[in-house]
Design a protein around this motif. Structure first.
Motif, PDB file in Angstrom:
ATOM      1  N   LEU A 138       0.967  -1.146   0.068  1.00 53.24           N
ATOM      2  CA  LEU A 138      -0.094   0.060   0.056  1.00 53.24           C
ATOM      3  C   LEU A 138       0.998   1.302  -0.172  1.00 53.24           C
ATOM      4  O   LEU A 138       0.633   2.265  -0.598  1.00 53.24           O
ATOM      5  CB  LEU A 138      -1.063  -0.055   1.337  1.00 53.24           C
ATOM      6  CG  LEU A 138      -2.049  -1.004   1.199  1.00 53.24           C
ATOM      7  CD1 LEU A 138      -2.885  -1.029   2.404  1.00 53.24           C
ATOM      8  CD2 LEU A 138      -2.880  -0.745  -0.098  1.00 53.24           C
ATOM      9  N   ALA A 139       1.852   1.189   0.810  1.00 53.96           N
ATOM     10  CA  ALA A 139       2.629   2.268   0.602  1.00 53.96           C
ATOM     11  C   ALA A 139       3.430   2.546  -0.572  1.00 53.96           C
ATOM     12  O   ALA A 139       3.461   3.596  -1.209  1.00 53.96           O
ATOM     13  CB  ALA A 139       4.071   2.210   1.641  1.00 53.96           C
ATOM     14  N   LEU A 140       3.861   1.622  -1.072  1.00 51.40           N
ATOM     15  CA  LEU A 140       4.392   1.607  -2.405  1.00 51.40           C
ATOM     16  C   LEU A 140       3.396   2.030  -3.607  1.00 51.40           C
ATOM     17  O   LEU A 140       3.563   3.014  -4.369  1.00 51.40           O
ATOM     18  CB  LEU A 140       4.714  -0.046  -3.220  1.00 51.40           C
ATOM     19  CG  LEU A 140       5.195   0.136  -4.514  1.00 51.40           C
ATOM     20  CD1 LEU A 140       6.501   0.737  -4.685  1.00 51.40           C
ATOM     21  CD2 LEU A 140       5.511  -1.624  -4.724  1.00 51.40           C
TER      22      LEU A 140
ATOM     23  N   MET B  71       2.394  -9.489 -12.833  1.00 54.46           N
ATOM     24  CA  MET B  71       2.672  -8.099 -13.127  1.00 54.46           C
ATOM     25  C   MET B  71       3.938  -7.815 -12.210  1.00 54.46           C
ATOM     26  O   MET B  71       4.811  -6.836 -12.618  1.00 54.46           O
ATOM     27  CB  MET B  71       1.409  -7.263 -12.801  1.00 54.46           C
ATOM     28  CG  MET B  71       0.212  -7.365 -13.751  1.00 54.46           C
ATOM     29  SD  MET B  71      -1.394  -6.460 -13.178  1.00 54.46           S
ATOM     30  CE  MET B  71      -0.860  -4.847 -13.668  1.00 54.46           C
ATOM     31  N   MET B  72       4.084  -8.061 -10.845  1.00 54.31           N
ATOM     32  CA  MET B  72       5.278  -7.868 -10.311  1.00 54.31           C
ATOM     33  C   MET B  72       6.362  -8.427 -10.772  1.00 54.31           C
ATOM     34  O   MET B  72       7.556  -7.889 -10.620  1.00 54.31           O
ATOM     35  CB  MET B  72       4.875  -8.073  -8.554  1.00 54.31           C
ATOM     36  CG  MET B  72       3.800  -7.014  -8.283  1.00 54.31           C
ATOM     37  SD  MET B  72       3.937  -5.573  -8.096  1.00 54.31           S
ATOM     38  CE  MET B  72       3.430  -4.911  -9.782  1.00 54.31           C
TER      39      MET B  72
ATOM     40  N   LEU C  22       2.809  -1.022 -14.197  1.00 55.12           N
ATOM     41  CA  LEU C  22       2.739  -2.150 -13.518  1.00 55.12           C
ATOM     42  C   LEU C  22       2.922  -1.749 -11.782  1.00 55.12           C
ATOM     43  O   LEU C  22       2.367  -2.528 -11.165  1.00 55.12           O
ATOM     44  CB  LEU C  22       4.084  -2.829 -13.773  1.00 55.12           C
ATOM     45  CG  LEU C  22       4.092  -3.333 -15.166  1.00 55.12           C
ATOM     46  CD1 LEU C  22       5.417  -3.966 -15.595  1.00 55.12           C
ATOM     47  CD2 LEU C  22       3.029  -4.857 -15.336  1.00 55.12           C
ATOM     48  N   LEU C  23       3.528  -0.655 -11.546  1.00 60.10           N
ATOM     49  CA  LEU C  23       3.719  -0.439 -10.157  1.00 60.10           C
ATOM     50  C   LEU C  23       2.722   0.425  -9.481  1.00 60.10           C
ATOM     51  O   LEU C  23       2.420   0.736  -8.320  1.00 60.10           O
ATOM     52  CB  LEU C  23       5.078   0.287  -9.922  1.00 60.10           C
ATOM     53  CG  LEU C  23       6.453  -0.480 -10.073  1.00 60.10           C
ATOM     54  CD1 LEU C  23       7.559   0.240  -9.823  1.00 60.10           C
ATOM     55  CD2 LEU C  23       6.456  -1.918  -9.388  1.00 60.10           C
ATOM     56  N   ILE C  24       1.591   0.671 -10.409  1.00 60.55           N
ATOM     57  CA  ILE C  24       0.213   1.241  -9.691  1.00 60.55           C
ATOM     58  C   ILE C  24      -0.711  -0.018  -9.900  1.00 60.55           C
ATOM     59  O   ILE C  24      -1.459  -0.151  -8.953  1.00 60.55           O
ATOM     60  CB  ILE C  24       0.010   2.554 -10.384  1.00 60.55           C
ATOM     61  CG1 ILE C  24       1.057   3.665 -10.001  1.00 60.55           C
ATOM     62  CG2 ILE C  24      -1.683   2.930 -10.159  1.00 60.55           C
ATOM     63  CD1 ILE C  24       0.701   5.069 -10.806  1.00 60.55           C
ATOM     64  N   LEU C  25      -0.891  -0.454 -11.177  1.00 59.03           N
ATOM     65  CA  LEU C  25      -1.916  -1.402 -11.383  1.00 59.03           C
ATOM     66  C   LEU C  25      -1.666  -2.887 -10.554  1.00 59.03           C
ATOM     67  O   LEU C  25      -2.469  -3.253  -9.951  1.00 59.03           O
ATOM     68  CB  LEU C  25      -2.007  -1.713 -12.959  1.00 59.03           C
ATOM     69  CG  LEU C  25      -2.445  -0.382 -13.640  1.00 59.03           C
ATOM     70  CD1 LEU C  25      -2.631  -0.893 -15.068  1.00 59.03           C
ATOM     71  CD2 LEU C  25      -3.793   0.144 -13.132  1.00 59.03           C
ATOM     72  N   GLY C  26      -0.335  -3.199 -10.479  1.00 57.76           N
ATOM     73  CA  GLY C  26      -0.020  -4.304  -9.936  1.00 57.76           C
ATOM     74  C   GLY C  26      -0.509  -4.115  -8.408  1.00 57.76           C
ATOM     75  O   GLY C  26      -1.351  -5.008  -7.888  1.00 57.76           O
ATOM     76  N   PRO C  27      -0.104  -3.307  -7.365  1.00 66.98           N
ATOM     77  CA  PRO C  27      -0.431  -3.003  -6.097  1.00 66.98           C
ATOM     78  C   PRO C  27      -2.011  -3.001  -6.017  1.00 66.98           C
ATOM     79  O   PRO C  27      -2.500  -3.679  -5.170  1.00 66.98           O
ATOM     80  CB  PRO C  27       0.338  -1.912  -5.495  1.00 66.98           C
ATOM     81  CG  PRO C  27       1.345  -1.954  -6.390  1.00 66.98           C
ATOM     82  CD  PRO C  27       1.098  -2.360  -8.095  1.00 66.98           C
TER      83      PRO C  27
END
Length: 159
Positions: free
Chosen positions: A58-60, A127-128, A101-106
């Motif tokens: 969530l922080a990411l 995705m990750m 990837l780093l928005i949709l993945g989390p």
């Protein structure tokens, strides 16, 4: 075309914090599939991986949204000079792939954990993993610029 020669200090700090959080969560993910299944089945979650993986993820996500906002608001340095212009387009595509990837993945992981959307959880891991492998292309390209073109590209991401 941007006239900036390096990233803003906030963008640089976010880059490196996101790198650390991403790699931490990538390597501290063993057992999350089982924990997610237990969580969404109403069973007690065994193991402590979720205690770290969920808040770090969530922080990411939050930091990536902030980073995207800053990129859109403040811009980024112009593409490095001296190479094939097709590689500049490829570099831009790689950066946008990281943002996606780093928005949709989390988001997919959170949707699976908090809302039981299992199909999105099935997308989270691949995705990750793709983001993880793209980091090697990113690092390789930065080192190629630094040592082949000798254009000091890496200085753009140092404080």
């Amino acid at each position: 075309m941007s006239s900036k020669t390096k990233y803003a200090p906030t963008q640089i700090a976010l880059h490196w914090v996101i790198v650390l959080l991403f790699y931490f969560n990538y390597f501290v993910s063993e057992g999350m599939g089982r924990a997610n299944y237990q969580h969404n089945s109403g069973q007690p979650v065994t193991g402590s991986v979720a205690e770290w993986h969920i808040p770090v993820g969530l922080a990411l996500l939050g930091l990536m949204i902030l980073r995207l906002f800053l990129r859109l608001r403040d811009g980024v340095p112009a593409p490095a000079q001296g190479g094939d212009p097709r590689f500049a387009k490829l570099a831009e595509a790689l950066h946008w792939a990281f943002y996606a990837l780093l928005i949709l993945g989390p988001m997919a992981g959170a949707a699976s954990w908090f809302f039981g959307m299992r199909s999105l959880g099935e997308l989270h891991g691949p995705m990750m993993s793709l983001a993880f492998f793209l980091t090697f292309a990113h690092i390789g390209a930065a080192l190629y610029h630094q040592f082949w073109f000798k254009d000091n590209l890496i200085a753009r991401m140092r404080a």
